[in-house]
Design an enzyme around this catalytic site. Structure first.
Site, PDB file in Angstrom:
ATOM      1  N   TYR A 195      31.926  38.357  54.265  1.00  0.00           N
ATOM      2  CA  TYR A 195      31.638  39.309  55.352  1.00  0.00           C
ATOM      3  C   TYR A 195      31.633  38.589  56.701  1.00  0.00           C
ATOM      4  N   ARG A 204      13.511  36.158  61.966  1.00  0.00           N
ATOM      5  CA  ARG A 204      14.739  36.811  62.453  1.00  0.00           C
ATOM      6  C   ARG A 204      14.466  37.576  63.733  1.00  0.00           C
ATOM      7  N   ILE A 235      24.554  52.437  62.893  1.00  0.00           N
ATOM      8  CA  ILE A 235      24.541  52.082  64.318  1.00  0.00           C
ATOM      9  C   ILE A 235      25.410  53.062  65.120  1.00  0.00           C
ATOM     10  N   SER A 244      28.730  40.191  64.770  1.00  0.00           N
ATOM     11  CA  SER A 244      27.458  39.953  64.089  1.00  0.00           C
ATOM     12  C   SER A 244      26.994  38.525  64.321  1.00  0.00           C
ATOM     13  N   ASP A 258      35.648  58.779  61.167  1.00  0.00           N
ATOM     14  CA  ASP A 258      34.963  58.122  60.044  1.00  0.00           C
ATOM     15  C   ASP A 258      35.568  58.616  58.737  1.00  0.00           C
ATOM     16  N   PHE A 318      22.133  40.984  66.318  1.00  0.00           N
ATOM     17  CA  PHE A 318      21.219  40.258  65.445  1.00  0.00           C
ATOM     18  C   PHE A 318      20.763  41.232  64.341  1.00  0.00           C
ATOM     19  N   LYS A 349      34.246  38.861  60.104  1.00  0.00           N
ATOM     20  CA  LYS A 349      33.858  39.122  61.504  1.00  0.00           C
ATOM     21  C   LYS A 349      34.374  38.007  62.424  1.00  0.00           C
ATOM     22  N   GLY A 406      21.737  30.378  51.068  1.00  0.00           N
ATOM     23  CA  GLY A 406      22.492  30.685  52.292  1.00  0.00           C
ATOM     24  C   GLY A 406      21.643  31.124  53.462  1.00  0.00           C
ATOM     25  N   SER A 423      32.974  56.714  53.916  1.00  0.00           N
ATOM     26  CA  SER A 423      32.807  55.855  52.748  1.00  0.00           C
ATOM     27  C   SER A 423      31.375  55.339  52.659  1.00  0.00           C
ATOM     28  N   ASN A 424      30.664  55.280  53.796  1.00  0.00           N
ATOM     29  CA  ASN A 424      29.264  54.836  53.763  1.00  0.00           C
ATOM     30  C   ASN A 424      28.409  55.670  54.722  1.00  0.00           C
TER      31      ASN A 424
HETATM   32  P1  NAD Z   1      27.459  51.591  58.291  1.00  0.00           P
HETATM   33  O1  NAD Z   1      28.067  51.288  56.969  1.00  0.00           O
HETATM   34  O2  NAD Z   1      26.250  52.447  58.335  1.00  0.00           O
HETATM   35  O3  NAD Z   1      28.566  52.254  59.249  1.00  0.00           O
HETATM   36  C1  NAD Z   1      29.934  51.966  59.134  1.00  0.00           C
HETATM   37  C2  NAD Z   1      30.680  53.288  59.149  1.00  0.00           C
HETATM   38  O4  NAD Z   1      32.077  53.034  59.083  1.00  0.00           O
HETATM   39  C3  NAD Z   1      30.327  54.190  57.968  1.00  0.00           C
HETATM   40  O5  NAD Z   1      30.044  55.491  58.443  1.00  0.00           O
HETATM   41  C4  NAD Z   1      31.589  54.180  57.101  1.00  0.00           C
HETATM   42  O6  NAD Z   1      31.773  55.412  56.430  1.00  0.00           O
HETATM   43  C5  NAD Z   1      32.663  53.917  58.140  1.00  0.00           C
HETATM   44  N1  NAD Z   1      33.859  53.231  57.624  1.00  0.00           N
HETATM   45  C6  NAD Z   1      33.928  52.101  56.873  1.00  0.00           C
HETATM   46  N2  NAD Z   1      35.207  51.784  56.642  1.00  0.00           N
HETATM   47  C7  NAD Z   1      35.971  52.720  57.267  1.00  0.00           C
HETATM   48  C8  NAD Z   1      37.363  52.927  57.398  1.00  0.00           C
HETATM   49  N3  NAD Z   1      38.257  52.122  56.813  1.00  0.00           N
HETATM   50  N4  NAD Z   1      37.807  53.975  58.118  1.00  0.00           N
HETATM   51  C9  NAD Z   1      36.917  54.819  58.715  1.00  0.00           C
HETATM   52  N5  NAD Z   1      35.595  54.684  58.619  1.00  0.00           N
HETATM   53  C10 NAD Z   1      35.119  53.641  57.901  1.00  0.00           C
HETATM   54  O7  NAD Z   1      27.201  50.198  59.019  1.00  0.00           O
HETATM   55  P2  NAD Z   1      26.386  49.877  60.347  1.00  0.00           P
HETATM   56  O8  NAD Z   1      25.144  49.162  59.976  1.00  0.00           O
HETATM   57  O9  NAD Z   1      26.291  51.088  61.209  1.00  0.00           O
HETATM   58  O10 NAD Z   1      27.364  48.801  61.001  1.00  0.00           O
HETATM   59  C11 NAD Z   1      28.312  49.162  61.984  1.00  0.00           C
HETATM   60  C12 NAD Z   1      29.079  47.924  62.390  1.00  0.00           C
HETATM   61  O11 NAD Z   1      28.166  46.932  62.860  1.00  0.00           O
HETATM   62  C13 NAD Z   1      29.874  47.279  61.252  1.00  0.00           C
HETATM   63  O12 NAD Z   1      31.086  46.803  61.790  1.00  0.00           O
HETATM   64  C14 NAD Z   1      28.983  46.130  60.830  1.00  0.00           C
HETATM   65  O13 NAD Z   1      29.721  45.079  60.254  1.00  0.00           O
HETATM   66  C15 NAD Z   1      28.376  45.714  62.162  1.00  0.00           C
HETATM   67  N6  NAD Z   1      27.087  45.025  62.021  1.00  0.00           N
HETATM   68  C16 NAD Z   1      26.063  45.624  61.351  1.00  0.00           C
HETATM   69  C17 NAD Z   1      24.837  44.953  61.207  1.00  0.00           C
HETATM   70  C18 NAD Z   1      23.690  45.575  60.448  1.00  0.00           C
HETATM   71  O14 NAD Z   1      22.757  44.859  60.077  1.00  0.00           O
HETATM   72  N7  NAD Z   1      23.677  46.876  60.210  1.00  0.00           N
HETATM   73  C19 NAD Z   1      24.668  43.673  61.772  1.00  0.00           C
HETATM   74  C20 NAD Z   1      25.732  43.100  62.461  1.00  0.00           C
HETATM   75  C21 NAD Z   1      26.941  43.793  62.592  1.00  0.00           C
HETATM   76  C1  UD1 Z   2      21.644  39.165  56.339  1.00  0.00           C
HETATM   77  C2  UD1 Z   2      22.999  38.506  56.073  1.00  0.00           C
HETATM   78  C3  UD1 Z   2      23.795  38.472  57.392  1.00  0.00           C
HETATM   79  C4  UD1 Z   2      23.909  39.863  57.992  1.00  0.00           C
HETATM   80  C5  UD1 Z   2      22.501  40.455  58.192  1.00  0.00           C
HETATM   81  C6  UD1 Z   2      22.511  41.861  58.727  1.00  0.00           C
HETATM   82  C7  UD1 Z   2      22.664  36.921  54.219  1.00  0.00           C
HETATM   83  C8  UD1 Z   2      22.614  35.484  53.836  1.00  0.00           C
HETATM   84  N1  UD1 Z   2      22.800  37.165  55.555  1.00  0.00           N
HETATM   85  O1  UD1 Z   2      20.992  38.379  57.284  1.00  0.00           O
HETATM   86  O2  UD1 Z   2      25.076  37.944  57.165  1.00  0.00           O
HETATM   87  O3  UD1 Z   2      24.552  39.795  59.266  1.00  0.00           O
HETATM   88  O4  UD1 Z   2      21.841  40.466  56.910  1.00  0.00           O
HETATM   89  O5  UD1 Z   2      23.096  42.741  57.819  1.00  0.00           O
HETATM   90  O6  UD1 Z   2      22.618  37.812  53.389  1.00  0.00           O
HETATM   91  N2  UD1 Z   2      14.066  38.844  52.983  1.00  0.00           N
HETATM   92  C9  UD1 Z   2      13.078  38.783  52.032  1.00  0.00           C
HETATM   93  N3  UD1 Z   2      13.100  39.677  51.011  1.00  0.00           N
HETATM   94  C10 UD1 Z   2      14.076  40.644  50.887  1.00  0.00           C
HETATM   95  C11 UD1 Z   2      15.087  40.702  51.871  1.00  0.00           C
HETATM   96  C12 UD1 Z   2      15.057  39.784  52.910  1.00  0.00           C
HETATM   97  O7  UD1 Z   2      12.178  37.947  52.109  1.00  0.00           O
HETATM   98  O8  UD1 Z   2      14.046  41.424  49.928  1.00  0.00           O
HETATM   99  C13 UD1 Z   2      14.027  37.895  54.110  1.00  0.00           C
HETATM  100  C14 UD1 Z   2      15.258  36.999  54.239  1.00  0.00           C
HETATM  101  O9  UD1 Z   2      15.104  35.841  53.473  1.00  0.00           O
HETATM  102  C15 UD1 Z   2      15.275  36.741  55.751  1.00  0.00           C
HETATM  103  C16 UD1 Z   2      14.703  38.032  56.349  1.00  0.00           C
HETATM  104  O10 UD1 Z   2      13.976  38.665  55.296  1.00  0.00           O
HETATM  105  O11 UD1 Z   2      14.395  35.685  56.082  1.00  0.00           O
HETATM  106  C17 UD1 Z   2      15.792  38.992  56.847  1.00  0.00           C
HETATM  107  O12 UD1 Z   2      16.725  39.220  55.790  1.00  0.00           O
HETATM  108  P1  UD1 Z   2      17.943  40.255  55.965  1.00  0.00           P
HETATM  109  O13 UD1 Z   2      17.415  41.575  56.420  1.00  0.00           O
HETATM  110  O14 UD1 Z   2      18.732  40.231  54.700  1.00  0.00           O
HETATM  111  O15 UD1 Z   2      18.807  39.688  57.186  1.00  0.00           O
HETATM  112  P2  UD1 Z   2      19.461  38.230  57.416  1.00  0.00           P
HETATM  113  O16 UD1 Z   2      18.983  37.261  56.417  1.00  0.00           O
HETATM  114  O17 UD1 Z   2      19.226  37.879  58.840  1.00  0.00           O
END
Ligand code: NAD
Ligand code: UD1
Length: 362
Positions: A173, A255, A37, A149, A56, A202, A177, A318, A59-60
């Site tokens: 996790y 979702r 993101i 989140s 950054d 979302f 948050k 869950g 690490s990921n």
């Molecule tokens: P991501 O892992 O791709 O990005 C996170 C970045 O932070 C990575 O580049 C990693 O190297 C860096 N990082 C981690 N720990 C660090 C540290 N201690 N110091 C410096 N850098 C560090 O994840 P993302 O999907 O881009 O998510 C970004 C944010 O959004 C996170 O806080 C995540 O919890 C939140 N979020 C993500 C989702 C999702 O589905 N992707 C949903 C809700 C919230």
């Molecule tokens: C999951 C996490 C949530 C996190 C979000 C974004 C859990 C219980 N929740 O949510 O905390 O904020 O990811 O990172 O892990 N599905 C399948 N097959 C798969 C994978 C997913 O059917 O292989 C379904 C799931 O049951 C769900 C939907 O796809 O109905 C979306 O799943 P996912 O992408 O993991 O997101 P969340 O469940 O919303």
């Protein structure tokens, strides 16, 4: 000053207020800016006229993300290789450069991993926020946007989910948050100089339309869209649909999938709101529209032109039957509304997969 470098018309549609050419450019620090993101938000902030620096620890994130970002924005990308847990380094960063705001993405995000390693998640996600806010306060920087989140709603029965819904968590996790949100609330209450935007995402999916940046999970993905993408690419044989007997129209989980570029635009609007209003906000970032697992599979099959075999499997513990945002407060407070549809999400994801596979030879 707005620079229309690459002609990404989408960025203009949301009506950014571009930083005026004659005023000092506002400088933003993006922690975790090389991640999924964060990298998309980097592009959106630069396109909106901000001077953006990434911090950054990779690490990921892949080491070549800054090079790919440089191709997109057409100039060098400033990157600080540092850990948000390193207070000495953060103090040096803030002493060296004046920042007007920080967008804090850096965190661990894998739900399953958090169950196995809760302490690592608490340290990185909560410890990282606390260390960062202490360093910001010491440097006199009080504008922050925080990545929260929809996981803070737990397994919520209220639909669509408003920001006032009851909060809970189903895993470490989500707990991390929620604690971060509480820490922010208490800190803002303790010192009126803080203005913080808390954004509850979302389900972010998709990629930048260029195919240069996108989501690249290591190993077998937990989340739906990256899993579907790997099946479409032939890297995995089929997808297990977790549950076919939910009380939803086709029995599979629903979702609120949001295009990562819409999410990135939401961060620009959040930052602009902090500067303009001088006060914070806590909002959902979603579309307000839910799609089922089977609808996602069908849309991705269409966008990719590939077969996506699936089998209905037991429910994942869950999981909620359905989760989608009430998006109205984000519209009212920061002017956010998602613009891109499911087809855009799947098409851009597939473009990224194809381009990335060509590059890595995968
Ligand atoms: P991501 O892992 O791709 O990005 C996170 C970045 O932070 C990575 O580049 C990693 O190297 C860096 N990082 C981690 N720990 C660090 C540290 N201690 N110091 C410096 N850098 C560090 O994840 P993302 O999907 O881009 O998510 C970004 C944010 O959004 C996170 O806080 C995540 O919890 C939140 N979020 C993500 C989702 C999702 O589905 N992707 C949903 C809700 C919230
Ligand atoms: C999951 C996490 C949530 C996190 C979000 C974004 C859990 C219980 N929740 O949510 O905390 O904020 O990811 O990172 O892990 N599905 C399948 N097959 C798969 C994978 C997913 O059917 O292989 C379904 C799931 O049951 C769900 C939907 O796809 O109905 C979306 O799943 P996912 O992408 O993991 O997101 P969340 O469940 O919303």
């Amino acid at each position: 000053m707005y620079r229309d470098r690459a002609g990404y018309a989408g960025y203009r549609k949301i009506g950014y207020e571009f930083v005026e050419g004659n005023q000092m450019t506002q400088r933003i620090l993006l922690t975790g800016g090389a991640g999924y993101i964060g990298s998309h938000t980097y592009v959106a902030l630069v396109e909106a006229g901000y001077d953006v620096v990434i911090l950054d620890n990779f690490s990921n994130a892949a080491r070549d993300v800054p090079d790919r970002l440089a191709q997109l924005v057409n100039h060098n990308v400033q990157v600080i290789d540092a850990d948000v847990l390193d207070r000495v380094k953060l103090d040096q960063v803030f002493a060296d450069t004046r920042f007007d705001a920080v967008v804090h993405f850096a965190a661990f995000k894998a739900v399953g991993e958090s169950v196995k390693e809760p302490l690592a998640y608490m340290q990185n996600n909560i410890g990282g926020l606390v260390t960062l806010m202490q360093a910001m306060a010491a440097a006199g920087v009080f504008r922050l946007v925080f990545s929260s989140s929809a996981s803070v709603y737990g397994n919520n029965a209220q639909l669509p989910i408003p920001e006032t819904a009851e909060l809970s968590f189903g895993n470490p996790y989500g707990h991390s948050k929620l604690v971060c949100e509480q820490i922010i609330e208490q800190t803002v209450a303790s010192d009126p100089r803080w203005t913080v935007g808390v954004l509850r995402y979302f389900n972010p999916v998709g990629a930048h339309e260029s195919g240069l940046i996108g989501e690249d999970p290591a190993g077998i993905p937990d989340n739906l869209m990256p899993f579907i993408a790997k099946v479409a690419a032939g890297e995995l044989p089929h997808i297990s649909v977790f549950g076919g007997d939910y009380p939803t129209p086709d029995g599979t989980g629903v979702r609120d999938y949001i295009h990562v570029c819409d999410l990135a635009d939401g961060h620009v609007l959040s930052v602009q709101s902090l500067f303009r209003e001088g006060k914070g906000h806590l909002v959902n970032l979603g579309t307000g529209r839910g799609y089922s697992v089977l609808e996602m599979i069908a849309a991705y099959a269409k966008a990719s032109g590939r077969d996506i075999p699936y089998q209905i499997s037991p429910r994942r513990p869950g999981d909620a039957a359905a989760s989608y945002a009430d998006p109205r407060l984000a519209k009212d407070l920061i002017g956010f509304g998602a613009k891109r549809d499911l087809e855009d999400m799947c098409r851009s994801s597939w473009a990224w997969i194809v381009r990335h596979a060509q590059k890595t030879g995968a």
